[in-house]
Design an enzyme around this catalytic site. Structure first.
Site, PDB file in Angstrom:
ATOM      1  N   CYS A 186      39.060  33.573-165.858  1.00 32.65           N
ATOM      2  CA  CYS A 186      38.551  33.418-167.354  1.00 32.65           C
ATOM      3  C   CYS A 186      38.502  31.744-167.182  1.00 32.65           C
ATOM      4  O   CYS A 186      39.369  30.885-167.327  1.00 32.65           O
ATOM      5  CB  CYS A 186      40.071  33.594-167.888  1.00 32.65           C
ATOM      6  SG  CYS A 186      39.684  33.376-169.692  1.00 32.65           S
ATOM      7  N   CYS A 238      40.089  30.316-170.349  1.00 29.14           N
ATOM      8  CA  CYS A 238      41.572  29.888-170.261  1.00 29.14           C
ATOM      9  C   CYS A 238      41.743  28.819-169.464  1.00 29.14           C
ATOM     10  O   CYS A 238      42.523  27.905-169.712  1.00 29.14           O
ATOM     11  CB  CYS A 238      42.407  31.126-169.560  1.00 29.14           C
ATOM     12  SG  CYS A 238      41.693  32.541-170.210  1.00 29.14           S
ATOM     13  N   ASP A 239      41.002  28.496-168.209  1.00 31.59           N
ATOM     14  CA  ASP A 239      41.357  27.800-167.113  1.00 31.59           C
ATOM     15  C   ASP A 239      40.277  26.609-167.176  1.00 31.59           C
ATOM     16  O   ASP A 239      40.816  25.697-166.157  1.00 31.59           O
ATOM     17  CB  ASP A 239      41.827  28.483-165.862  1.00 31.59           C
ATOM     18  CG  ASP A 239      43.062  29.580-165.884  1.00 31.59           C
ATOM     19  OD1 ASP A 239      43.729  29.416-166.695  1.00 31.59           O
ATOM     20  OD2 ASP A 239      42.728  30.536-165.286  1.00 31.59           O
TER      21      ASP A 239
END
Ligand code: NDP
Length: 331
Positions: free
Chosen positions: A155, A158-159
């Site tokens: 992701c 997300c990261d």
């Protein structure tokens, strides 16, 4: 498919007839990601005594990520597992009955809906909230598990932030891979796209964007053999033109390795009854969580191929609980 055909698919099977443990509940929530827990919080606060089954991966996909910095309300960020633990506690605080168990079959041909849990128990549910999420596909390399949360991610939104100014790689050649590569290109120094064929599957517009990004390099006809690094990812070993006379091993130095080879929505057990798109994402009515079966609602990633964020999943979980509450009141 005609209704009588659907009915033949499930409850007439001998194993279901033999199950003696049957329990009736008003609201059954299946899934324990942000969508499932939020649906449970709302349903519990509406005195609907929801029962929630956690599924194979209690806490859902967020338990595989490290820090969550984009969920509103956590100014210093929070780890994925901690956030899911908080959501679980909040759902329990209002009386959600949270249970370990996996939904293995469904019969949604009549009400109450019958959901088989672990092939040993049947829940008869007046209303059903499907929050079973989606599972990111991985290549199946041992190193993906070894470096999970230490350089391997599925992701970018997300990261990606943790790789500002670094070199990273994205695996895949579809729209998701292009989108992730473009997003990461805005943060990272350099982005490699590891593409197994000599063409991208992505739409033309996404391809054009990738080709015009200065810091994205497409590695055509490359496949990943493994990752290396001391505790965290420091590089990847690739094979170029595998299986041809020109086959060669290539090493790249990277700090992040992002998988973007597709997601699989966890909708299989509902498919005979619930409409999905060709990939398996549950179709919900525009602006609501209603599925094609009255009394069955879907929220989170199992019905969202577009946003796939914790906050949007939580929002749709709230919608599903409100929709279920109204539907129960009317029926
Ligand atoms: P896709 O199935 O479209 O693409 C998957 C990509 O991963 C392909 O390039 C495929 O290669 C590659 N791949 C699959 N398995 C492996 C493997 N084992 N090793 C290496 N590479 C592999 O998935 P997406 O998630 O990209 O997209 C899913 C759907 O969502 C699509 O319909 C897409 O159009 C849509 N979408 C739309 C977006 C938008 O419109 N903004 C954004 C994101 C997704 P190969 O081509 O060789 O099979």
């Amino acid at each position: 498919m005609a209704l009588f055909e659907k009915m033949n698919l499930n409850d007439s099977t001998p194993e279901n007839k033999d199950i003696k443990d049957v329990e009736n509940v008003k609201v059954l929530v299946i899934g324990s990601g942000p969508a499932g827990y939020t649906a449970a919080i709302y349903a519990a606060r509406a005195n609907l005594n929801p029962v929630l089954y956690e599924g194979l991966q209690p806490g859902g996909q967020l338990t595989t990520t490290t820090d969550v910095e984009n969920f509103p309300g956590y100014p210093s960020g929070i780890t994925g597992p901690e956030m899911m633990e908080d959501l679980k506690k909040q759902a329990e605080r209002f009386g959600t009955d949270i249970r370990f168990g996996l939904a293995t079959k469904s019969d949604l041909s009549q009400r109450p809906f019958r959901i088989t849990i672990d092939d040993t128990k049947i829940i008869e549910a007046e209303s059903l909230i499907i929050a079973t999420g989606a599972t990111a596909k991985y290549l199946g390399l041992e190193d993906e598990a070894k470096y999970a949360g230490s350089g391997v991610s599925a992701c970018a939104t997300c990261d990606g932030f943790f790789y500002r100014g670094r070199d990273i790689a994205v695996v895949g050649g579809g729209d998701t891979a292009c989108e992730e590569a473009l997003y990461l290109a805005g943060l990272a120094k350099k982005v490699y796209m590891i593409v197994r064929r000599n063409v991208l599957r992505a739409s033309k517009v996404m391809q054009d964007r990738v080709f015009s990004a200065e810091n994205i390099e497409v590695l055509w006809e490359h496949q990943t053999k493994g990752l290396f690094g001391d505790g965290v990812v420091e590089g990847a070993v690739l094979v170029k033109k595998k299986g041809t006379t020109e086959e060669e091993e290539v090493k790249i130095n990277i700090d992040g390795f992002f998988l973007a080879i597709g997601h699989k929505p966890n909708s299989d057990i509902f498919k005979p009854y619930i409409d999905t798109d060709e990939v398996g994402y549950i179709r919900t009515q525009c602006g609501s969580s209603k599925t094609n079966v009255a009394g069955v609602f879907a929220c989170g990633d199992v019905q969202d191929s577009t946003y796939r964020q914790a906050v949007t999943a939580a929002g749709s979980g709230c919608m599903a609980a409100i929709d279920a509450e109204r539907w129960l009141a009317e029926n």
